[in-house]
Every structure is written in structure tokens, then in C-alpha cells.
Design a protein around this motif. Structure first.
Motif, PDB file in Angstrom:
ATOM      1  N   TYR A   6       0.852  -1.191   0.000  1.00 23.75           N
ATOM      2  CA  TYR A   6       0.000   0.000   0.000  1.00 23.75           C
ATOM      3  C   TYR A   6       0.882   1.234   0.000  1.00 23.75           C
ATOM      4  CZ  TYR A   6      -3.366   3.523   1.482  1.00 23.75           C
ATOM      5  OH  TYR A   6      -4.138   4.647   1.555  1.00 23.75           O
ATOM      6  N   ASN A   7       0.803   2.025  -1.036  1.00 24.66           N
ATOM      7  CA  ASN A   7       1.562   3.265  -1.188  1.00 24.66           C
ATOM      8  C   ASN A   7       3.062   3.052  -0.973  1.00 24.66           C
ATOM      9  OD1 ASN A   7       1.350   5.877  -2.009  1.00 24.66           O
ATOM     10  ND2 ASN A   7       1.036   6.730   0.032  1.00 24.66           N
ATOM     11  N   GLY A   8       3.577   1.929  -1.468  1.00 22.55           N
ATOM     12  CA  GLY A   8       5.008   1.643  -1.413  1.00 22.55           C
ATOM     13  C   GLY A   8       5.494   1.029  -0.120  1.00 22.55           C
ATOM     14  N   ARG A   9       4.602   0.701   0.790  1.00 20.98           N
ATOM     15  CA  ARG A   9       5.002   0.121   2.073  1.00 20.98           C
ATOM     16  C   ARG A   9       5.441  -1.324   1.908  1.00 20.98           C
ATOM     17  NH1 ARG A   9       0.325   1.026   5.979  1.00 20.98           N
ATOM     18  NH2 ARG A   9      -0.094  -1.035   5.183  1.00 20.98           N
ATOM     19  N   SER A  10       6.478  -1.727   2.636  1.00 15.41           N
ATOM     20  CA  SER A  10       6.949  -3.114   2.551  1.00 15.41           C
ATOM     21  C   SER A  10       6.452  -3.965   3.717  1.00 15.41           C
ATOM     22  CB  SER A  10       8.478  -3.147   2.503  1.00 15.41           C
ATOM     23  OG  SER A  10       9.000  -2.542   3.673  1.00 15.41           O
ATOM     24  N   THR A  11       5.740  -3.370   4.648  1.00 17.88           N
ATOM     25  CA  THR A  11       5.210  -4.123   5.783  1.00 17.88           C
ATOM     26  C   THR A  11       3.690  -4.142   5.709  1.00 17.88           C
ATOM     27  OG1 THR A  11       5.124  -2.150   7.170  1.00 17.88           O
ATOM     28  CG2 THR A  11       7.143  -3.485   7.277  1.00 17.88           C
ATOM     29  N   GLY A  12       3.104  -5.076   6.422  1.00 21.63           N
ATOM     30  CA  GLY A  12       1.649  -5.159   6.491  1.00 21.63           C
ATOM     31  C   GLY A  12       1.161  -6.576   6.281  1.00 21.63           C
ATOM     32  N   ARG A  13      -0.147  -6.697   6.163  1.00 26.21           N
ATOM     33  CA  ARG A  13      -0.789  -8.008   5.996  1.00 26.21           C
ATOM     34  C   ARG A  13      -0.481  -8.591   4.622  1.00 26.21           C
ATOM     35  NH1 ARG A  13      -6.971  -7.300   7.109  1.00 26.21           N
ATOM     36  NH2 ARG A  13      -6.900  -9.533   6.813  1.00 26.21           N
ATOM     37  N   THR A  14      -0.558  -9.911   4.563  1.00 25.30           N
ATOM     38  CA  THR A  14      -0.436 -10.610   3.287  1.00 25.30           C
ATOM     39  C   THR A  14      -1.777 -11.270   2.969  1.00 25.30           C
ATOM     40  OG1 THR A  14       0.272 -12.680   4.290  1.00 25.30           O
ATOM     41  CG2 THR A  14       2.012 -11.105   3.713  1.00 25.30           C
ATOM     42  N   LEU A  15      -1.873 -11.874   1.814  1.00 22.07           N
ATOM     43  CA  LEU A  15      -3.136 -12.503   1.425  1.00 22.07           C
ATOM     44  C   LEU A  15      -3.410 -13.803   2.168  1.00 22.07           C
ATOM     45  CD1 LEU A  15      -3.321 -11.778  -2.383  1.00 22.07           C
ATOM     46  CD2 LEU A  15      -4.362 -10.569  -0.487  1.00 22.07           C
ATOM     47  N   THR A  16      -2.410 -14.381   2.792  1.00 21.44           N
ATOM     48  CA  THR A  16      -2.674 -15.584   3.595  1.00 21.44           C
ATOM     49  C   THR A  16      -3.530 -15.242   4.804  1.00 21.44           C
ATOM     50  OG1 THR A  16      -0.569 -15.317   4.752  1.00 21.44           O
ATOM     51  CG2 THR A  16      -0.603 -16.822   2.869  1.00 21.44           C
ATOM     52  N   ASP A  17      -3.533 -13.959   5.204  1.00 24.40           N
ATOM     53  CA  ASP A  17      -4.368 -13.524   6.324  1.00 24.40           C
ATOM     54  C   ASP A  17      -5.855 -13.531   5.966  1.00 24.40           C
ATOM     55  OD1 ASP A  17      -2.019 -13.045   7.760  1.00 24.40           O
ATOM     56  OD2 ASP A  17      -1.949 -10.942   7.140  1.00 24.40           O
ATOM     57  N   VAL A  18      -6.180 -13.364   4.692  1.00 22.65           N
ATOM     58  CA  VAL A  18      -7.581 -13.299   4.269  1.00 22.65           C
ATOM     59  C   VAL A  18      -7.990 -14.506   3.432  1.00 22.65           C
ATOM     60  CG1 VAL A  18      -7.699 -10.792   4.344  1.00 22.65           C
ATOM     61  CG2 VAL A  18      -7.002 -11.925   2.237  1.00 22.65           C
ATOM     62  N   ALA A  19      -7.068 -15.413   3.189  1.00 26.85           N
ATOM     63  CA  ALA A  19      -7.355 -16.578   2.342  1.00 26.85           C
ATOM     64  C   ALA A  19      -8.390 -17.482   3.000  1.00 26.85           C
ATOM     65  CB  ALA A  19      -6.072 -17.369   2.077  1.00 26.85           C
ATOM     66  N   PRO A  20      -9.337 -17.993   2.205  1.00 26.44           N
ATOM     67  CA  PRO A  20     -10.322 -18.911   2.756  1.00 26.44           C
ATOM     68  C   PRO A  20      -9.671 -20.243   3.131  1.00 26.44           C
ATOM     69  CG  PRO A  20     -10.575 -18.744   0.391  1.00 26.44           C
ATOM     70  CD  PRO A  20      -9.529 -17.757   0.784  1.00 26.44           C
ATOM     71  N   GLN A  21     -10.071 -20.821   4.229  1.00 23.38           N
ATOM     72  CA  GLN A  21      -9.447 -22.067   4.677  1.00 23.38           C
ATOM     73  C   GLN A  21     -10.019 -23.297   3.986  1.00 23.38           C
ATOM     74  OE1 GLN A  21      -6.721 -21.956   6.550  1.00 23.38           O
ATOM     75  NE2 GLN A  21      -6.991 -19.769   6.299  1.00 23.38           N
ATOM     76  N   GLU A  22     -11.207 -23.188   3.370  1.00 21.30           N
ATOM     77  CA  GLU A  22     -11.792 -24.359   2.730  1.00 21.30           C
ATOM     78  C   GLU A  22     -11.478 -24.444   1.241  1.00 21.30           C
ATOM     79  OE1 GLU A  22     -14.610 -20.965   2.460  1.00 21.30           O
ATOM     80  OE2 GLU A  22     -13.592 -21.917   4.120  1.00 21.30           O
ATOM     81  N   ALA A  23     -10.836 -23.428   0.674  1.00 24.71           N
ATOM     82  CA  ALA A  23     -10.532 -23.433  -0.765  1.00 24.71           C
ATOM     83  C   ALA A  23      -9.379 -24.383  -1.056  1.00 24.71           C
ATOM     84  CB  ALA A  23     -10.178 -22.033  -1.231  1.00 24.71           C
TER      85      ALA A  23
END
Length: 167
Positions: free
Chosen positions: A147-164
């Protein structure tokens, strides 16, 4: 009294065998493994080489800041990395088409992909220069990496569905 003529007896057995064989042909041909109804989709395709996109169709699909907006809405935020992928996923997750302009999926391992006409999964990689998004749309991605060049923060594994299925 029943009498069986010898010539009928000779014809009835081969005729019965022929009819039996003909009746089993549709049954056997319908059980063949060549159909695509129950076949599993082919393995996923990773269109990246050394972390860079190779002919990524999503990279040419960058939204531009709309002209004629108020001063507060003219500010464009650059989304890269996980933020850009999550933005692309959210834009395409309800699409009805197949392919790069169609529906996007979020895998269990946190990667975004779409399926082509042969149902192969193609991983989506964010454009190297990022995506310019109006500030009003970008706010929901402010906690993500990129986000706006930031290298830290959440990744998509944090929002990934567990049943997919993981790809």
C-alpha cells in the motif's frame, strides 16, 4: 406340442449373442475415461519468472484516476504487492467470464488466480509498477503490504479462505 425347427435353432443363438453385444456397446462407451465432465482440471500455471510477470494480462488492466472528481478524490494511491493482488481479486471475484478478464479466486495459500477455458489455474502477479487507484477505493487496502510503497503489512494468507483448494 412344441416343435423347434433345426434351422431356427441354429439362427437364434448367434442372433441372441449379437443383440446382447449391441446392447452392451452404449453401456461400455458411456463409462470411458475420455469425458471432461468428471476429469480434474489440469495443474495450475505460474506465469512468473524470478518474481516478474511474463505476459500478465492483468497488468494492462490498470484503472486510472477519474477526471473531474473533487480535490479529495483526485489523489491516487499506488498499490503494489499484496495490496494490488487483493485489489485485483476484489474487482474480478464476481465476474462471469473465464480467463484473465473473468472471475478471480483466492487460494488457501494466499495466491490469486483465474481459470482459462481449459480450466487451468493461472496465478496473477501484480504489475511491477503497481496500480494507481483513487484514494477512496484504496483505503480498504491500507493494512496490506504494498500500500503506497510500504513493505510491511498483511499478506493474502491472512484473508485466504481455509476451505478453498490450495494451488
Amino acid at each position: 406340442m412344441n416343435t423347434i425347427y433345426p434351422e431356427r435353432k441354429r439362427l437364434s443363438r448367434p442372433l441372441a449373442m449379437l443383440l446382447s453385444a449391441l446392447l452392451t456397446v452404449p453401456l461400455l462407451s458411456s463409462c470411458g475415461g475420455g469425458g471432461s465432465r468428471n476429469a480434474a482440471p489440469p495443474p495450475p500455471v505460474d506465469d512468473t519468472v524470478n518474481g516478474r510477470t511474463v505476459d500478465n494480462p492483468a497488468s494492462g488492466n490498470q484503472p486510472q484516476a477519474k477526471r473531474g472528481l473533487s480535490t479529495g478524490q483526485k489523489v491516487a494511491i499506488t498499490l503494489a504487492g499484496a495490496a494490488a493482488l487483493y485489489y485485483l481479486y476484489n474487482r474480478h471475484k464476481n465476474a462471469q467470464n473465464e480467463g484473465a478478464q473473468g472471475k478471480y479466486y483466492l487460494s488457501k495459500n494466499g495466491r490469486v488466480y483465474y481459470r482459462d477455458a481449459q480450466h487451468r489455474a493461472h496465478y496473477v502477479t501484480p504489475p511491477s509498477g503497481g496500480i494507481q487507484v483513487p484514494e477512496s477505493e484504496a483505503q480498504q487496502y491500507r493494512d496490506f503490504q504494498g500500500y503506497n510503497g510500504r513493505s510491511t503489512g498483511r499478506t493474502l494468507t491472512d484473508v485466504a479462505p481455509q476451505e478453498a483448494p490450495a494451488f
